[in-house]
Each structure stands twice: as C-alpha cells, then as structure tokens.
Design an enzyme around this catalytic site. Structure first.
Site, PDB file in Angstrom:
ATOM      1  CB  ALA A  64      -0.877  -0.021   1.242  1.00 29.46           C
ATOM      2  N   GLY A 103       0.425  -4.979   0.949  1.00 26.50           N
ATOM      3  CA  GLY A 103      -0.824  -4.923   0.181  1.00 26.50           C
ATOM      4  C   GLY A 103      -0.680  -5.547  -1.195  1.00 26.50           C
ATOM      5  CD  GLU A 106      -2.481  -7.444   3.178  1.00 25.64           C
ATOM      6  OE1 GLU A 106      -1.878  -6.363   3.093  1.00 25.64           O
ATOM      7  OE2 GLU A 106      -3.328  -7.694   4.054  1.00 25.64           O
ATOM      8  CD  GLU A 126       1.371  -5.682   5.257  1.00 19.64           C
ATOM      9  OE1 GLU A 126       2.161  -6.635   5.477  1.00 19.64           O
ATOM     10  OE2 GLU A 126       0.499  -5.708   4.379  1.00 19.64           O
TER      11      GLU A 126
HETATM   12  C1  TC6 Z   1       1.028  -2.211   3.316  1.00 18.52           C
HETATM   13  O1  TC6 Z   1       1.170  -2.686   2.223  1.00 18.52           O
HETATM   14  C2  TC6 Z   1      -0.212  -2.268   4.064  1.00 18.52           C
HETATM   15  C3  TC6 Z   1      -1.269  -2.937   3.583  1.00 18.52           C
HETATM   16  C4  TC6 Z   1      -2.541  -2.951   4.268  1.00 18.52           C
HETATM   17  C5  TC6 Z   1      -3.415  -1.830   3.805  1.00 18.52           C
HETATM   18  C6  TC6 Z   1      -4.874  -1.945   4.209  1.00 18.52           C
HETATM   19  N1  TC6 Z   1       4.674   3.144  -0.646  1.00 18.52           N
HETATM   20  O2  TC6 Z   1      13.395   1.400  -1.122  1.00 18.52           O
HETATM   21  P1  TC6 Z   1      13.658   2.035  -2.412  1.00 18.52           P
HETATM   22  C7  TC6 Z   1       9.259   4.291  -2.536  1.00 18.52           C
HETATM   23  S1  TC6 Z   1       2.302  -1.405   4.075  1.00 18.52           S
HETATM   24  C8  TC6 Z   1       5.146   4.293  -1.129  1.00 18.52           C
HETATM   25  O3  TC6 Z   1      14.657   3.129  -2.459  1.00 18.52           O
HETATM   26  P2  TC6 Z   1      14.664  -0.435  -3.444  1.00 18.52           P
HETATM   27  C9  TC6 Z   1      10.440   4.684  -1.678  1.00 18.52           C
HETATM   28  O4  TC6 Z   1      10.055   5.604  -0.682  1.00 18.52           O
HETATM   29  C10 TC6 Z   1       3.644  -1.481   2.913  1.00 18.52           C
HETATM   30  N2  TC6 Z   1       6.398   4.453  -1.574  1.00 18.52           N
HETATM   31  O5  TC6 Z   1      13.985   0.991  -3.557  1.00 18.52           O
HETATM   32  C11 TC6 Z   1      11.356   5.269  -2.722  1.00 18.52           C
HETATM   33  O6  TC6 Z   1      10.869   6.563  -3.022  1.00 18.52           O
HETATM   34  P3  TC6 Z   1      11.872   7.782  -3.252  1.00 18.52           P
HETATM   35  C12 TC6 Z   1       4.272  -2.809   2.899  1.00 18.52           C
HETATM   36  C13 TC6 Z   1       7.189   3.397  -1.538  1.00 18.52           C
HETATM   37  O7  TC6 Z   1      14.729  -0.973  -4.808  1.00 18.52           O
HETATM   38  C14 TC6 Z   1      11.104   4.394  -3.932  1.00 18.52           C
HETATM   39  O8  TC6 Z   1       9.840   3.785  -3.721  1.00 18.52           O
HETATM   40  N3  TC6 Z   1       5.395  -2.786   2.001  1.00 18.52           N
HETATM   41  C15 TC6 Z   1       6.767   2.162  -1.055  1.00 18.52           C
HETATM   42  O9  TC6 Z   1      15.910  -0.320  -2.620  1.00 18.52           O
HETATM   43  C16 TC6 Z   1      12.129   3.315  -4.135  1.00 18.52           C
HETATM   44  O10 TC6 Z   1      12.256   2.593  -2.900  1.00 18.52           O
HETATM   45  C17 TC6 Z   1       6.624  -2.521   2.426  1.00 18.52           C
HETATM   46  O11 TC6 Z   1       6.881  -2.338   3.597  1.00 18.52           O
HETATM   47  C18 TC6 Z   1       5.443   2.052  -0.590  1.00 18.52           C
HETATM   48  N4  TC6 Z   1       4.940   0.901  -0.112  1.00 18.52           N
HETATM   49  O12 TC6 Z   1      13.657  -1.305  -2.569  1.00 18.52           O
HETATM   50  C19 TC6 Z   1       7.694  -2.478   1.373  1.00 18.52           C
HETATM   51  N5  TC6 Z   1       7.793   1.280  -1.128  1.00 18.52           N
HETATM   52  O13 TC6 Z   1      12.686   7.370  -4.448  1.00 18.52           O
HETATM   53  C20 TC6 Z   1       8.407  -1.149   1.420  1.00 18.52           C
HETATM   54  C21 TC6 Z   1       8.817   1.962  -1.664  1.00 18.52           C
HETATM   55  O14 TC6 Z   1      10.987   8.927  -3.478  1.00 18.52           O
HETATM   56  N6  TC6 Z   1       9.358  -1.010   0.358  1.00 18.52           N
HETATM   57  N7  TC6 Z   1       8.457   3.235  -1.917  1.00 18.52           N
HETATM   58  O15 TC6 Z   1      12.690   7.868  -2.015  1.00 18.52           O
HETATM   59  C22 TC6 Z   1      10.545  -1.659   0.324  1.00 18.52           C
HETATM   60  O16 TC6 Z   1      10.848  -2.493   1.152  1.00 18.52           O
HETATM   61  C23 TC6 Z   1      11.500  -1.287  -0.761  1.00 18.52           C
HETATM   62  O17 TC6 Z   1      11.126  -0.015  -1.240  1.00 18.52           O
HETATM   63  C24 TC6 Z   1      11.534  -2.267  -1.963  1.00 18.52           C
HETATM   64  C25 TC6 Z   1      12.411  -1.652  -3.095  1.00 18.52           C
HETATM   65  C26 TC6 Z   1      12.133  -3.596  -1.499  1.00 18.52           C
HETATM   66  C27 TC6 Z   1      10.158  -2.489  -2.517  1.00 18.52           C
END
Ligand code: TC6
Length: 699
Positions: A64, A103, A106, A126
C-alpha cells in the site's frame, strides 16, 4: 506517476489488468480506483474468459502507498477492492515479479491463481511499519500455509524467496527463466483455460488452527524478540482470532485491529524511519551531480576496521586492493579478510564459490602504496594519529591517479587538516564506517567545505552500492553520532555522580528500548577507548565540564571492560553479559564523597527524561549548526549506528511526539541545577517560539 496507473485491455479471450505506478507500483487511491474499474470491465466483458493481473516496471506491487498513512482514508478501500477481485466468477491469475510485499501480496492472495517470475520475493512486512496486513493478509495467508508459517512470515516481516513461496503454497508455480510477467501470464492463462479452471477462492478454504501451547510459545518468543512493540502481537491476535470466525467476521476483526495500529505512535515512528532512510541521500546539493567511477577500491590499513571496509566493498562486487605497512602485516590482513569471508559463508551471506572467486579475482593485499595507483576511491583506516595520517595522505597524494577520491575513516580527527596534507583537498572527504564495517549499515559521509560536489555524490553512490544508509555530516568533533553520544554519556555520568547507579541507568535506558545502556556499551567497546578520548580532550576542555574520575581509576586498575573481565560490570563464565560490581560502586561512592555529594534516588522515568533531554538538546545543536542537514539525518544516524529503538523513530521524531515546549521547559528546569551543562539549544528555543516542530525542517 503515469496518468492511468491501471490499464485494462484484452488479448483474445484473456483480459489484461496492468498496474503501472512507478517506482514500485504502490497501491494508492488512484490504483485502487483503477483496479475497481478494471475488475468491472473484466466482469462486464463477455469475450474475456480469464484475467491476468500483473505489473509494469521493475517490480510487482511493493505494498500500500506508505505516504497515505496517517492521512484521512479515501475510498475505495483495499480490503474491499481485493474482496471484489476474489468474488469474480471468472478466474483471475496474478503474475508477480520483483517484490510482492504487503498490500501487493494481499492483492495477489485475492486472485485465484498465482505465478511467480524467478527472482520474486514475497512478504508481509507491515509489522515492520507498525501495522498489520490489513487487507486480508492475516486471514488469507494462514488458509494457504497454516497459521505457524503465516505468523512467522508476518511477525518477522522477512522477504521470502520464490522457491520457498512455492514450497509454502503461496504461489502455484514459477515462470520460465527470462520470461516477462506478461508473456508468462498469457501462456499460463491459456493453460488454465484449457484445463477449464474456474475461480479458486482462498476465502472458501477452511480456516487453520494452532495448538494452544504452540501459540503460547510463539507469543512468548515474539514478545521477547520485539520487546516494546505492539504490531507483531496484534497481528498474531488478528490471525488467530480471525481463524476462529467465519471469513467475513475475521476480516472485520482484522480491520478493527489494523485501525488501532494505524493510529499508534509506533506506526508514525516506523513510517518516519522508513521514509527518512530514503530521504537522507536526497540532498539539494547533489541534484544533477553525476558521481565519479568507483569500481576499483583501495583500503589503507588491514586491522578490524580496514578489513571490514574491504569486505563490505568485496561483498558488493567491487575490486579491492588493501595496503599494509609491510609484507607481514599485508599477509595478516589477507588472512583477516579471508577468515571473515569464510564466516560470511557460514552465516549464509556468501556461497563458497563466491568466497573463492573474491579471493582469486577481486582482492589482494600489498605492502606498497604504488599498488593503489589505479584505484578510484581509497579509504584510509589506520591508527587515529595525525602524524600517521600525514604519512598516509602524503603517500596517497604521490601515488594515486588524478581524479581518485581520498577518504579518511577517522572518527574525530580534523578532516580539513587531513585534506590540506594533499595537493587535492577537493578530492578528500570522510567516510566514517561503524564497526564491524561489513555488518553495520550506517556510513557518515563527512564533508569539509572544500570537497567537490561530485566527490560527495560519489560517496553516496559508493555507500548505496555497499548497502549502507549514508548520512551527510559536517565537520566537528564526533560528526553527528559520536558528538551526540558524548553528551548523553556525560548526562549519565552526571546522574551517577548524583546518586544513580550505572546499572540503574543501563536498566532504564534498555527499558526505553535501546539494546544496551551506556555503561554496558562502554564495557563492550573497551574502557581504554574512553580513557584515550579523555586524554585527547584534556587540553581543550572547559574547566566547568564534569569528568568522571572513577573511569580513570578503573582504567588504572586495568579494568578495560569485557575483554579484561572487569569494567562497569564483572564478567565470568556464569555471567557472560556481566553482573553489577560492588567495587565499581565503591569507587563511584568515593568520588561522590570527594565532591561532597549526598546521593539521591533516581526513578527510571527521571533517568530516561534526562538522558533523552540531553540527547535531543545536542541533536538540536547539531542541526542548528548545520552539522546534520536536517533533523531526519540525526534520526537515521542514531537509529543505524547507536541502537535507538526504531519504533520510537529517532530522537528528533521522539522529541516532536513529546512536544518541544515541554522538553524545553524540562531542560530549563535542569539548567537551574547546572546552567553550564544544560544550555538550551538555540534551534530548540527558536522552534518553540515559532510553534514549529523538528519535522517542519525535514522537507
Ligand atoms: C502495506 O502494504 C499495508 C497494507 C494494508 C493496507 C490496508 N509506498 O526502497 P527504495 C518508494 S504497508 C510508497 O529506495 P529499493 C520509496 O520511498 C507497505 N512508496 O527501492 C522510494 O521513493 P523515493 C508494505 C514506496 O529498490 C522508492 O519507492 N510494504 C513504497 O531499494 C524506491 O524505494 C513494504 O513495507 C510504498 N509501499 O527497494 C515495502 N515502497 O525514491 C516497502 C517503496 O521517493 N518497500 N516506496 O525515495 C521496500 O521495502 C522497498 O522499497 C523495496 C524496493 C524492497 C520495494
């Protein structure tokens, strides 16, 4: 973001739903709206017999959209979108590549079939953001994998590789190597149609159960591993509670718990930490500046730090030449590196072939600076002595090619002075690693005024390649982290002088969430290090500054901490982590008597209040003086180098949550006892006057 983040199209009887929302296809409101429209289009398209849901770009949905958290929720909501997908009466195949997280996974669990592209990693991380998988993850995943495996995935937040996902039954199969998601999806969809496959809904699968003692064990383990945090245990409640209910009620149970977590300060802190870690590298001074090449790395010094830096670069695939003062030292350094690489194989961080390849092709140790003549970046990691640094940098200046970057790993020496020892100060900067350098993620990039912007940009690119979290720091004694550390250590000594025991300080600080207190940390680092620091600073010290003499007494007795079996704590086979030492308390009591201090009681709350006030006040100075570019840079430094509890977000985030006005009043109160130590930071005063937060300085 593209204009239409979700596209609907059809190829023959296969509908294609493509999410295209760079960089990581996060599901924000526009994607949710687009998904609803595509689901409706598929449902109403009589020619479409099956749908393939996939993503454009480098990854499937990474979750998400974290940037929406904390803002008023906007319909359509993700659980409803996923429910709508699952309820379709025509089959949906989801093809995942890259990382399918939160998400994203999910959403895939709402599809009827799941295919992975090799290299895929899945996860429900999450809880690492202080929430739980609130779009059905706690209800659907356990139905596929059983509760135990699902809860392990959910509480650990780990990324599960494709093969394991297949074994767990989360994906049905893997595409052929080299196939893109669309090609793989089309082929697999045709197979499913040929087999007459219909919708296969997880919500219709039986709910799993878990034995009570197994659940109790899991809760105990989780509570211990994530002490202080609430998301992991709440996620267990959501999954276990939901499994005892009909699916629809389980979803509501999950939603209610999800919303409690969404509103928690821990969620705000953890999301702040996530975004801050990415923002540290985004500096206006680096916009549009290209880094220099850095494939060939040199390291001077093969001790613990030098070897650690070399290993870090080797594991990142870089070519490393390490230089030591003579052949024997070079051989020893080679052995240190080889040994640590062998340990990395044992820890599963490297394959045996990888280790052999590194030693054969990527690494060499030499005893002459001439071996560094082709290096792009050279990092010095020798003894902290200006005369030795002078010798090293004079040699580097002579032998390194033009355009090479010369970096020092010094923790406190004056980097402009080191730069001035060369004919190329614009090419010199500090790369301050933390020990062990191949494990600790923090890298302070210390930038003297004369350093070129492209040199700084190279520092950040190099840090990224090594997998570090790099923070820009200005020049001062201790840079960001050690400068702040000196102050919260000093306040601990103040409290001990006034009557708190070092053990009470450590206890209060660990209860707050640090893995160790300041005295246990000093024992681990070695009390000889503190002694050398006191010696170094003696000449320039303000006479009003309190210096704990008990530390000198302990040092003189040869009590250098863990390595000697005695420091603040006594260590023996029965107490490998140390036990309080009555002799240390006696030495401290002597000093109290010498100062005429009548010891008084300190509650854990008071200890934490003073510890944190000192930390925040110095952090505000560090930002106010421009040593840290923004408050978030301080937060990331303390989170990654000093054990600050992530779920509290870092000292600046924590301070905002407390209220800066209240903190300033507290500091002013302490200043009435000791006006020299407790001088309020001008930036803190200014923010309070203007009714602003530290966060307001982060953008
Ligand atoms: C959820 O899903 C809840 C669900 C329930 C809902 C009801 N959203 O890390 P990087 C951006 S909670 C928005 O440098 P990588 C990040 O800020 C979520 N933005 O790349 C960055 O932006 P910037 C559960 C996001 O290749 C850019 O993307 N998911 C999100 O080293 C690149 O990111 C997670 O916890 C996001 N969800 O790693 C996963 N994710 O360039 C969180 C990333 O403007 N993400 N961005 O600074 C990660 O773990 C890593 O980003 C990665 C990619 C492994 C996907």
């Amino acid at each position: 973001m593209t204009e239409t983040p979700v596209r609907y199209s059809r190829e023959g009887d296969v509908a294609l739903i493509c999410i295209d929302n760079p960089p990581v296809n996060a599901i924000g409101q526009a994607v949710r709206t687009g998904l609803v429209a595509s689901i409706d289009a598929f449902a109403g398209d009589p020619a479409a017999k099956i749908a393939v849901l996939y993503c454009a770009g480098r990854t499937f949905v990474a979750g998400a959209d974290i940037r929406e958290f904390g803002k008023p929720p906007q319909a359509p909501f993700l659980p409803d979108v996923i429910g709508k997908l699952e309820a379709l009466d025509k089959p949906v195949l989801c093809v995942m590549h890259g990382t399918a997280l939160g998400g994203g996974l999910e959403l895939a669990l709402g599809a009827h079939y799941r295919l992975g592209v090799p290299g895929l990693k899945i996860g429900l991380p999450e809880t690492s953001l202080g929430i739980l998988p609130g779009a059905g993850g706690t209800q659907r995943l356990p139905r596929l994998t059983g509760l135990e495996a699902a809860l392990e995935m959910i509480t650990s937040a780990r990324h599960v590789p494709a093969k394991e996902a297949l074994a767990l039954g989360v994906i049905d199969g893997l595409a052929d190597a080299g196939q893109d998601p669309l090609t793989a999806g089309l082929a697999h969809a045709h197979d499913l149609l040929a087999k007459g496959a219909g919708p296969r809904r997880i919500c219709d699968m039986p709910a799993p159960s878990i034995a009570p003692d197994q659940l109790r064990d899991m809760r105990t383990r989780t509570a211990k591993r994530f002490a202080g945090q609430i998301a992991q245990l709440t996620a267990i409640d959501a999954a276990v509670g939901g499994a005892a209910l009909p699916f629809r009620d389980g979803m509501q149970h999950e939603r209610a718990l999800f919303q409690t977590l969404m509103e928690s300060p821990q969620r705000a802190a953890l999301v702040h930490a996530f975004l801050a870690e990415r923002k540290v590298a985004q500096l206006p001074e680096l916009a549009g500046i290209a880094p220099r090449a850095f494939a060939q790395i040199g390291v001077v010094g093969g001790g613990r730090m030098g070897s650690g830096i070399a290993i870090s670069a080797l594991l990142a695939g870089l070519d490393v030449t390490l230089v030591e003062r003579d052949a024997q030292a070079a051989a020893q350094a080679h052995q240190n590196v080889a040994q640590t690489l062998a340990d990395s194989v044992k820890r599963g961080k490297l394959t045996d072939e990888g280790r052999a390849r590194i030693l054969a092709h990527q690494f060499r140790a030499a005893d002459s600076y001439a071996a560094l003549s082709d290096r792009d970046v050279v990092i010095e990691a020798v003894f902290e002595d200006m005369d030795i640094k002078r010798e090293v940098f004079t040699q580097l200046d002579q032998h390194c090619k033009q355009g090479a970057i010369l970096a020092t790993n010094t923790s406190y020496l004056d980097i402009p002075q080191i730069a001035a020892m060369t004919s190329r100060p614009a090419d010199v900067l500090g790369l301050h690693f933390f020990s062990p350098a191949h494990i600790m993620r923090l890298l302070e990039i210390v930038v003297p005024d004369k350093t070129g912007a492209d040199v700084v940009a190279t520092g950040f690119a190099f840090g990224k390649k090594l997998g570090k979290v790099s923070v820009r720091a200005g020049v001062c004694d201790g840079f960001i982290g050690n400068r702040i550390l000196q102050v919260y250590r000093a306040v601990s000594d103040h409290m001990v002088l006034a009557g708190a025991s070092p053990y009470a300080v450590d206890r209060a600080v660990t209860e707050f969430g640090f893995p160790m207190g300041p005295y246990a940390v000093q024992d681990l680092a070695g009390l000889d290090i503190g002694f050398m620091t006191r010696q170094r600073k003696a000449a320039s010290r303000d006479p009003r500054e309190f210096v704990a003499r008990w530390a000198d007494v302990m040092h003189a007795r040869g009590w250098h901490g863990r390595k000697t079996g005695q420091g603040y704590y006594s260590y023996d086979a029965d107490h490998p982590k140390g036990r309080p030492s009555p002799e240390v308390e006696e030495i401290i009591a002597d000093e109290r008597r010498a100062h005429g201090v009548t010891p008084r009681e300190f509650s854990a709350d008071e200890i934490v209040a003073r510890y944190m006030a000192a930390m925040v006040n110095e952090s505000a100075r560090v930002v106010g003086e421009g040593i840290a570019a923004r408050p978030l840079d301080v937060d990331v430094t303390l989170l990654h180098g000093y054990g600050f509890p992530r779920w509290r977000g870092g000292p600046m985030h924590w301070a905002d949550a407390q209220g800066l006005g209240a903190l300033l009043s507290q500091i002013e109160g302490f200043a009435r006892e000791d006006a020299f130590f407790w001088q309020p930071a001008p930036l803190l005063q200014q923010l309070v006057r203007e009714n602003l937060s530290f966060a307001s300085l982060n953008s």
